[in-house]
Design a protein around this motif. Structure first.
Motif, PDB file in Angstrom:
ATOM      1  N   GLU B 129       0.865  -1.181   0.000  1.00  0.00           N
ATOM      2  CA  GLU B 129       0.000   0.000   0.000  1.00  0.00           C
ATOM      3  C   GLU B 129       0.897   1.223   0.000  1.00  0.00           C
ATOM      4  O   GLU B 129       1.949   1.210   0.636  1.00  0.00           O
ATOM      5  CB  GLU B 129      -0.865   0.037   1.260  1.00  0.00           C
ATOM      6  N   ALA B 130       0.462   2.264  -0.691  1.00  0.00           N
ATOM      7  CA  ALA B 130       1.250   3.492  -0.704  1.00  0.00           C
ATOM      8  C   ALA B 130       0.318   4.683  -0.572  1.00  0.00           C
ATOM      9  O   ALA B 130      -0.752   4.721  -1.176  1.00  0.00           O
ATOM     10  CB  ALA B 130       2.081   3.605  -1.976  1.00  0.00           C
ATOM     11  N   TRP B 131       0.748   5.624   0.254  1.00  0.00           N
ATOM     12  CA  TRP B 131       0.031   6.892   0.410  1.00  0.00           C
ATOM     13  C   TRP B 131       0.991   7.980  -0.065  1.00  0.00           C
ATOM     14  O   TRP B 131       2.080   8.132   0.475  1.00  0.00           O
ATOM     15  CB  TRP B 131      -0.316   7.144   1.879  1.00  0.00           C
ATOM     16  N   ILE B 132       0.575   8.699  -1.082  1.00  0.00           N
ATOM     17  CA  ILE B 132       1.445   9.714  -1.672  1.00  0.00           C
ATOM     18  C   ILE B 132       0.757  11.050  -1.533  1.00  0.00           C
ATOM     19  O   ILE B 132      -0.406  11.200  -1.920  1.00  0.00           O
ATOM     20  CB  ILE B 132       1.714   9.390  -3.157  1.00  0.00           C
ATOM     21  N   SER B 133       1.453  11.996  -0.974  1.00  0.00           N
ATOM     22  CA  SER B 133       0.817  13.294  -0.788  1.00  0.00           C
ATOM     23  C   SER B 133       1.797  14.405  -1.131  1.00  0.00           C
ATOM     24  O   SER B 133       3.008  14.279  -0.959  1.00  0.00           O
ATOM     25  CB  SER B 133       0.336  13.454   0.656  1.00  0.00           C
ATOM     26  N   THR B 134       1.245  15.485  -1.631  1.00  0.00           N
ATOM     27  CA  THR B 134       2.042  16.671  -1.892  1.00  0.00           C
ATOM     28  C   THR B 134       1.227  17.889  -1.512  1.00  0.00           C
ATOM     29  O   THR B 134       0.014  17.904  -1.696  1.00  0.00           O
ATOM     30  CB  THR B 134       2.482  16.756  -3.366  1.00  0.00           C
ATOM     31  N   ALA B 135       1.923  18.878  -0.977  1.00  0.00           N
ATOM     32  CA  ALA B 135       1.242  20.119  -0.621  1.00  0.00           C
ATOM     33  C   ALA B 135       1.479  21.192  -1.677  1.00  0.00           C
ATOM     34  O   ALA B 135       1.059  22.323  -1.508  1.00  0.00           O
ATOM     35  CB  ALA B 135       1.739  20.614   0.735  1.00  0.00           C
ATOM     36  N   VAL B 136       2.161  20.819  -2.762  1.00  0.00           N
ATOM     37  CA  VAL B 136       2.509  21.822  -3.765  1.00  0.00           C
ATOM     38  C   VAL B 136       1.296  22.080  -4.644  1.00  0.00           C
ATOM     39  O   VAL B 136       0.852  21.208  -5.386  1.00  0.00           O
ATOM     40  CB  VAL B 136       3.698  21.352  -4.634  1.00  0.00           C
TER      41      VAL B 136
END
Lengths: 91, 177
Positions: B129-136
């Motif tokens: 499982e992967a959780w990928i997040s960016t605030a850009v």
């Protein structure tokens, strides 16, 4: 080239291995890894709970690598085990 | 903004072999971006679980357009922590991996569960499982598309083929990996 069955391997069983983040720690790391891999496969996975024979080599290795981590300011302090979205180990 | 990915595969090797190989996974031909590997912590708990923490440093690989947009991120390596719990009774390994820096660009958390395939004990199930997040702002979608493709590419080889030392017996049925 080191092959399975060689008897003159010395302290390095593994032909391919990684470097440590502390350049001076690589040899200590490899000694510890060799000890650990043997214990893990031959004892731990087979249910032998007689204890970890690698504590001394781990201690020497850690003294070196923790100093390198501090020097390089790698941000490992205070990071919870299993970090984000915690998986808690049973104690 | 965040994205979640998951996958399940069967590794055609028994669990104890996958586990032994897990610690010796680097280097391999698919991991030339992994520069260093260190164990920082190990403990066998009273319930006989093995807890470990590894620090990896990796080169920061970005596609060309991202290099131009984020030049400050190119100079530094990515520091990745990998924590893991081995349960030798239940035949499970849980790993959690995440990046310690470059979080202003993106944070990727990956959780893997390796467990013996009970229907077929000579195989090992791997659930990732992967959780990928960016605030850009505005770059979430292209970053996550690129990251998802990279994640899918990384699913195959180094997880599926535990390396064994080459054998010099010409009559051996097993091939060096």
């Amino acid at each position: 080239m080191i092959r399975a069955g060689d008897t003159n391997v010395g302290s390095r069983d593994c032909f391919y291995s990684m470097n440590s983040v502390g350049e001076a720690c690589t040899e200590l790391k490899r000694e510890y890894d060799t000890c650990f891999n043997r214990w893990f496969a031959e004892k731990f996975l087979k249910g032998d709970r007689s204890g970890d024979p690698c504590t001394e080599s781990f201690r020497k290795y850690q003294r070196c690598v923790q100093a390198a981590i501090k020097e390089k300011e790698i941000p490992i302090d205070g990071v919870d085990f299993m970090g984000p979205n915690k998986d808690k180990p049973e104690s | 903004m965040g994205r979640y990915f998951h996958s399940e595969v069967d590794i055609k090797s028994p669990w104890h072999q996958v586990l032994a190989a897990f610690w010796q996974r680097y280097p391999n031909p698919y991991s030339t971006h992994v520069l260093t590997e260190d164990v920082l912590y190990r403990e066998v708990t009273s319930s006989n679980h093995l807890l470990s923490r590894r620090l990896l440093t990796k080169t920061n690989r970005l596609p060309g357009w991202a290099e131009r947009v984020f030049p400050m991120h190119m100079a530094r390596a990515v520091y990745v922590l990998e924590d893991s719990i081995v349960d030798p009774q239940a035949h499970t390994l849980i790993t959690k991996t995440w990046n310690l820096n470059h979080n202003t660009l993106m944070t990727v958390v990956e959780r893997c569960l390796f467990e013996e395939n009970h229907g077929r004990p000579s195989w090992t199930k791997l659930r990732r499982e992967a959780w990928i997040s960016t605030a850009v702002y505005g770059l979430g979608r292209p970053i996550q598309l690129v990251t998802r493709e990279s994640h899918q590419r990384s699913r195959s080889p180094s997880h599926h083929k535990p390396r064994r030392p080459p054998t010099r017996n010409p009559n051996s049925l097993s091939e060096p990996q």
